[in-house]
Design a protein around this motif. Structure first.
Motif, PDB file in Angstrom:
ATOM      1  N   GLU A 122      30.519  41.751  34.215  1.00  0.00           N
ATOM      2  CA  GLU A 122      29.819  41.093  33.121  1.00  0.00           C
ATOM      3  C   GLU A 122      30.588  41.253  31.805  1.00  0.00           C
ATOM      4  O   GLU A 122      30.750  40.298  31.036  1.00  0.00           O
ATOM      5  N   MET A 123      31.087  42.460  31.597  1.00  0.00           N
ATOM      6  CA  MET A 123      31.846  42.733  30.362  1.00  0.00           C
ATOM      7  C   MET A 123      33.081  41.825  30.288  1.00  0.00           C
ATOM      8  O   MET A 123      33.392  41.247  29.243  1.00  0.00           O
ATOM      9  N   MET A 124      33.770  41.654  31.432  1.00  0.00           N
ATOM     10  CA  MET A 124      34.977  40.813  31.421  1.00  0.00           C
ATOM     11  C   MET A 124      34.620  39.370  31.045  1.00  0.00           C
ATOM     12  O   MET A 124      35.321  38.719  30.276  1.00  0.00           O
ATOM     13  N   GLY A 125      33.492  38.887  31.588  1.00  0.00           N
ATOM     14  CA  GLY A 125      33.040  37.533  31.282  1.00  0.00           C
ATOM     15  C   GLY A 125      32.688  37.397  29.812  1.00  0.00           C
ATOM     16  O   GLY A 125      33.093  36.436  29.144  1.00  0.00           O
ATOM     17  N   GLY A 156      41.140  44.387  24.780  1.00  0.00           N
ATOM     18  CA  GLY A 156      39.698  44.612  24.588  1.00  0.00           C
ATOM     19  C   GLY A 156      39.023  44.970  25.906  1.00  0.00           C
ATOM     20  O   GLY A 156      38.179  45.870  25.959  1.00  0.00           O
ATOM     21  N   ILE A 157      39.430  44.287  26.982  1.00  0.00           N
ATOM     22  CA  ILE A 157      38.793  44.535  28.287  1.00  0.00           C
ATOM     23  C   ILE A 157      39.131  45.939  28.793  1.00  0.00           C
ATOM     24  O   ILE A 157      38.247  46.687  29.224  1.00  0.00           O
ATOM     25  N   VAL A 158      40.399  46.322  28.721  1.00  0.00           N
ATOM     26  CA  VAL A 158      40.739  47.649  29.252  1.00  0.00           C
ATOM     27  C   VAL A 158      40.120  48.746  28.368  1.00  0.00           C
ATOM     28  O   VAL A 158      39.712  49.802  28.860  1.00  0.00           O
ATOM     29  N   THR A 159      39.988  48.485  27.065  1.00  0.00           N
ATOM     30  CA  THR A 159      39.362  49.467  26.178  1.00  0.00           C
ATOM     31  C   THR A 159      37.906  49.681  26.572  1.00  0.00           C
ATOM     32  O   THR A 159      37.433  50.813  26.690  1.00  0.00           O
ATOM     33  N   LYS A 160      37.194  48.573  26.803  1.00  0.00           N
ATOM     34  CA  LYS A 160      35.774  48.700  27.202  1.00  0.00           C
ATOM     35  C   LYS A 160      35.668  49.368  28.563  1.00  0.00           C
ATOM     36  O   LYS A 160      34.762  50.160  28.808  1.00  0.00           O
ATOM     37  N   ALA A 161      36.593  49.023  29.485  1.00  0.00           N
ATOM     38  CA  ALA A 161      36.542  49.626  30.827  1.00  0.00           C
ATOM     39  C   ALA A 161      36.749  51.133  30.737  1.00  0.00           C
ATOM     40  O   ALA A 161      36.109  51.910  31.428  1.00  0.00           O
ATOM     41  N   LEU A 162      37.626  51.552  29.851  1.00  0.00           N
ATOM     42  CA  LEU A 162      37.911  52.983  29.731  1.00  0.00           C
ATOM     43  C   LEU A 162      36.834  53.722  28.957  1.00  0.00           C
ATOM     44  O   LEU A 162      36.423  54.817  29.325  1.00  0.00           O
ATOM     45  N   PHE A 163      36.417  53.118  27.825  1.00  0.00           N
ATOM     46  CA  PHE A 163      35.577  53.888  26.903  1.00  0.00           C
ATOM     47  C   PHE A 163      34.192  53.300  26.689  1.00  0.00           C
ATOM     48  O   PHE A 163      33.471  53.740  25.795  1.00  0.00           O
ATOM     49  N   SER A 164      33.819  52.293  27.438  1.00  0.00           N
ATOM     50  CA  SER A 164      32.556  51.557  27.309  1.00  0.00           C
ATOM     51  C   SER A 164      32.060  51.452  25.874  1.00  0.00           C
ATOM     52  O   SER A 164      32.547  50.620  25.128  1.00  0.00           O
ATOM     53  N   ALA A 165      31.195  52.346  25.462  1.00  0.00           N
ATOM     54  CA  ALA A 165      30.486  52.205  24.186  1.00  0.00           C
ATOM     55  C   ALA A 165      31.449  51.872  23.054  1.00  0.00           C
ATOM     56  O   ALA A 165      32.652  51.879  23.217  1.00  0.00           O
ATOM     57  N   ASP A 166      30.900  51.614  21.940  1.00  0.00           N
ATOM     58  CA  ASP A 166      31.673  51.075  20.848  1.00  0.00           C
ATOM     59  C   ASP A 166      32.676  52.070  20.272  1.00  0.00           C
ATOM     60  O   ASP A 166      32.306  53.029  19.603  1.00  0.00           O
ATOM     61  N   TRP A 415      42.943  41.637  39.722  1.00  0.00           N
ATOM     62  CA  TRP A 415      42.578  40.376  40.416  1.00  0.00           C
ATOM     63  C   TRP A 415      41.270  39.846  39.844  1.00  0.00           C
ATOM     64  O   TRP A 415      41.120  38.676  39.540  1.00  0.00           O
ATOM     65  N   MET A 416      40.308  40.766  39.726  1.00  0.00           N
ATOM     66  CA  MET A 416      38.986  40.369  39.264  1.00  0.00           C
ATOM     67  C   MET A 416      39.053  39.834  37.834  1.00  0.00           C
ATOM     68  O   MET A 416      38.514  38.769  37.524  1.00  0.00           O
ATOM     69  N   GLU A 417      39.753  40.570  37.002  1.00  0.00           N
ATOM     70  CA  GLU A 417      39.855  40.179  35.593  1.00  0.00           C
ATOM     71  C   GLU A 417      40.509  38.799  35.453  1.00  0.00           C
ATOM     72  O   GLU A 417      40.007  37.929  34.724  1.00  0.00           O
ATOM     73  N   MET A 418      41.583  38.581  36.179  1.00  0.00           N
ATOM     74  CA  MET A 418      42.291  37.300  36.037  1.00  0.00           C
ATOM     75  C   MET A 418      41.421  36.143  36.507  1.00  0.00           C
ATOM     76  O   MET A 418      41.380  35.086  35.882  1.00  0.00           O
ATOM     77  N   GLN A 419      40.691  36.373  37.613  1.00  0.00           N
ATOM     78  CA  GLN A 419      39.824  35.290  38.108  1.00  0.00           C
ATOM     79  C   GLN A 419      38.714  34.974  37.099  1.00  0.00           C
ATOM     80  O   GLN A 419      38.408  33.818  36.830  1.00  0.00           O
ATOM     81  N   ILE A 420      38.113  36.025  36.558  1.00  0.00           N
ATOM     82  CA  ILE A 420      37.000  35.801  35.626  1.00  0.00           C
ATOM     83  C   ILE A 420      37.493  35.093  34.366  1.00  0.00           C
ATOM     84  O   ILE A 420      36.900  34.107  33.912  1.00  0.00           O
ATOM     85  N   VAL A 421      38.602  35.564  33.809  1.00  0.00           N
ATOM     86  CA  VAL A 421      39.104  34.963  32.564  1.00  0.00           C
ATOM     87  C   VAL A 421      39.424  33.482  32.803  1.00  0.00           C
ATOM     88  O   VAL A 421      39.007  32.604  32.033  1.00  0.00           O
ATOM     89  N   ILE A 422      40.124  33.182  33.885  1.00  0.00           N
ATOM     90  CA  ILE A 422      40.502  31.780  34.123  1.00  0.00           C
ATOM     91  C   ILE A 422      39.249  30.930  34.355  1.00  0.00           C
ATOM     92  O   ILE A 422      39.114  29.833  33.814  1.00  0.00           O
ATOM     93  N   ALA A 423      38.314  31.467  35.143  1.00  0.00           N
ATOM     94  CA  ALA A 423      37.091  30.692  35.425  1.00  0.00           C
ATOM     95  C   ALA A 423      36.376  30.336  34.124  1.00  0.00           C
ATOM     96  O   ALA A 423      35.991  29.180  33.909  1.00  0.00           O
ATOM     97  N   VAL A 424      36.214  31.311  33.234  1.00  0.00           N
ATOM     98  CA  VAL A 424      35.483  31.043  31.989  1.00  0.00           C
ATOM     99  C   VAL A 424      36.267  30.066  31.107  1.00  0.00           C
ATOM    100  O   VAL A 424      35.691  29.157  30.508  1.00  0.00           O
ATOM    101  N   LEU A 425      37.588  30.238  31.051  1.00  0.00           N
ATOM    102  CA  LEU A 425      38.364  29.401  30.138  1.00  0.00           C
ATOM    103  C   LEU A 425      38.452  27.941  30.570  1.00  0.00           C
ATOM    104  O   LEU A 425      38.416  27.043  29.741  1.00  0.00           O
ATOM    105  N   ILE A 426      38.569  27.701  31.889  1.00  0.00           N
ATOM    106  CA  ILE A 426      38.855  26.298  32.260  1.00  0.00           C
ATOM    107  C   ILE A 426      37.605  25.480  32.601  1.00  0.00           C
ATOM    108  O   ILE A 426      37.698  24.287  32.844  1.00  0.00           O
TER     109      ILE A 426
END
Ligand code: HEM
Length: 462
Positions: A122-125, A156-166, A415-426
């Motif tokens: 969800e975060m990646m989306g 931004g995505i890897v930062t949230k994955a590593l450290f979640s909260a703000d 793999w997951m990140e790339m699929q989600i990013v492309i799906a949302v963008l196109i």
């Protein structure tokens, strides 16, 4: 009985390896040089290269690559090129070796289990939607610099994955510092003359400042989390830092020290965003030129997600064509385009002798375009990854994430990140390239577009 050494000498005498000494040609145009070698020595399995006064064995077949990375992996350590990365990454997963690496890998692995990754979909989306909103709100008729923006997205995505909260407030200046570090590593790999880091050259000083900055930020975040745990030992987060802090060695019951945590977090931070950003930039570059592929992807997205849906952990598996597209992008432009190893003891590759302490090169770029394993190897065609042709290829003909025990720990994440990013963008926009000339790849630490990619966004129902 012949001793092992004698046997190797006999084989060495019997096999005259092709010997190529072309440092300048390699440095000027590494990919062109490798392609020439592959076509000139098509019948060979290993080619000896003399580069910067050193001997390298370029391994050309999937079977020998499998031998180095998997079957006899304990004989091959990472080559010295990784020591440049180690200046910054310390003794993290990418740069450590032997028992220490094995232990760390075992400790870190659960952080990348599928159920952990499911929490990040969800975060990646939503991070990608944020970027799309920014693009949509930008002025029309001015091209968007996607190379820069996509790098910020994956950061931004890897930062949230590593450290979640703000932790945004703690991250000021980090993109610039990471940028300086990447440029420094690129420059070192390109240059013949290296000043030791202790020389106060402007480049060295800039690099050290950048490392201190990133290190300071990461230590601050780890420290804040440790303090919080002291106040409230039961608090848990759905992020990688939480997993890495709590993971325990099965035998000793020990957890990671602050230094180990720093090295692993920095490694994941660095390894986990620039590579993915490059792949995504290449994806948009290729998709902008292949409207038929985009149309087919949209059809699949509409069928599985509906018009405005975002992939979920459950339905992402149904997006088979989307996966083929991402696989094909990573075939043509593998961000990790070359890997180096050093043989600890002598060995044989397809009967060729590899002396102890000599270097082995694996060009993922060449394997992915090898005419023996790919039809029309230079064309962008996601059908290369239909089940039939995939089954008929040796596994090690396609290794965007490496192979064997040192295979990328973040591969499912990516793999997951790339699929989600492309799906949302196109889903709702076409991408029109502003670059008029062919965009050349720049093989530095990673394979990225030589010039920043610029695009215009065009709503599909406009
Ligand atoms: C498209 C994106 C990516 C590509 C192409 C890629 C590629 C690779 C490759 C080829 C290796 C093996 C290097 C070698 O054996 O010499 C590797 C290792 C590694 N990657 Fe990735 N990677 C990607 C994304 C990620 C992500 C998202 C993460 C973390 C979130 C990550 C973390 C790591 C780590 C920690 C290692 C070292 C593993 C070990 O040796 O145990 N990578 N990656």
């Amino acid at each position: 009985m012949l001793s092992k050494q004698k046997k190797l000498q006999a084989v060495a005498a019997a096999h005259k390896l092709p010997w190529v000494g072309h440092t300048l040609a390699f440095v000027k145009n590494p990919l062109g040089f490798l392609e020439k070698i592959q076509s000139r020595y098509h019948h060979e399995k290993v080619v000896k290269l003399s580069l910067v006064g050193r001997e390298f064995h370029l391994v050309l077949t999937p079977e020998d690559v499998k031998h180095v990375l998997q079957e006899n992996n304990r004989n091959y350590h990472k080559s010295e090129a990784y020591s440049v990365l180690a200046i910054f990454l310390g003794n993290g997963l990418l740069t450590s070796e032997g028992d220490f690496w094995r232990r760390q890998r075992k400790l870190a692995q659960p952080a990348f289990y599928k159920q952990r990754l499911a929490l990040m979909v969800e975060m990646m989306g939503s991070e990608t939607k944020g970027l799309l909103d920014k693009w949509v709100s930008e002025k029309e008729n001015i091209p968007i610099d996607i190379t820069k923006d996509i790098l910020n997205l994956t950061l931004g995505i890897v930062t949230k994955a590593l450290f979640s909260a703000d932790v945004k407030h703690r991250l000021e200046g980090i993109s610039e510092a990471l940028n300086d570090i990447m440029h420094y590593a690129d420059d070192i790999l390109k240059s013949f003359v290296r000043f030791p880091l202790s020389f106060p050259t402007p480049a060295n000083r800039r690099f050290k400042r950048a490392v201190q900055k990133v290190e300071g930020i990461i230590y601050d975040i780890i420290d804040a989390r440790r303090q919080e745990l002291k106040r409230n030992p039961k608090v848990r987060y759905d992020d990688l830092l939480d997993m890495l802090i709590h993971t325990k060695d099965e035998e000793t019951g020990e957890t990671m020290t602050d230094k180990q945590l720093r090295d692993e977090v920095t490694t994941i931070f660095m390894a986990g965003h620039e590579t993915t950003a490059n792949a995504l930039s290449w994806a948009l570059y290729l998709l902008a030129q292949h409207s038929e592929v985009v149309a087919k992807m949209r059809q699949e997205l509409n069928a599985v997600l509906g018009k405005n849906g975002t992939p979920t952990f459950e339905n992402i598996r149904e997006l088979k064509y989307l996966l083929q597209v991402v696989q094909e992008v990573m075939r043509l432009y593998p961000p990790a385009w070359i890997m180096g190893r050093k043989a600890l003891k002598s060995d044989l590759l397809s009967g060729y002798p590899i002396q102890a302490n000599s270097f082995v090169l694996i060009s993922i770029y060449l394997l992915h375009r090898h005419p023996d394993y790919w039809e029309r190897p230079n064309d962008f065609d996601p059908d290369h990854f239909l089940p039939e042709p995939t089954k008929s290829r040796p596994t090690y003909a396609y290794i965007p994430f490496g192979g064997g025990p040192r295979m990328c720990i973040g591969n499912n994440f990516a793999w997951m990140e790339m699929q989600i990013v492309i799906a949302v963008l196109i889903q709702k926009y076409d991408f029109v390239l502003d670059n008029t000339e062919k965009v050349e790849p720049d093989p530095l630490v990673t394979l990225r577009p030589k010039k920043n990619l610029k695009i215009y966004l065009k709503p599909i129902d406009a």
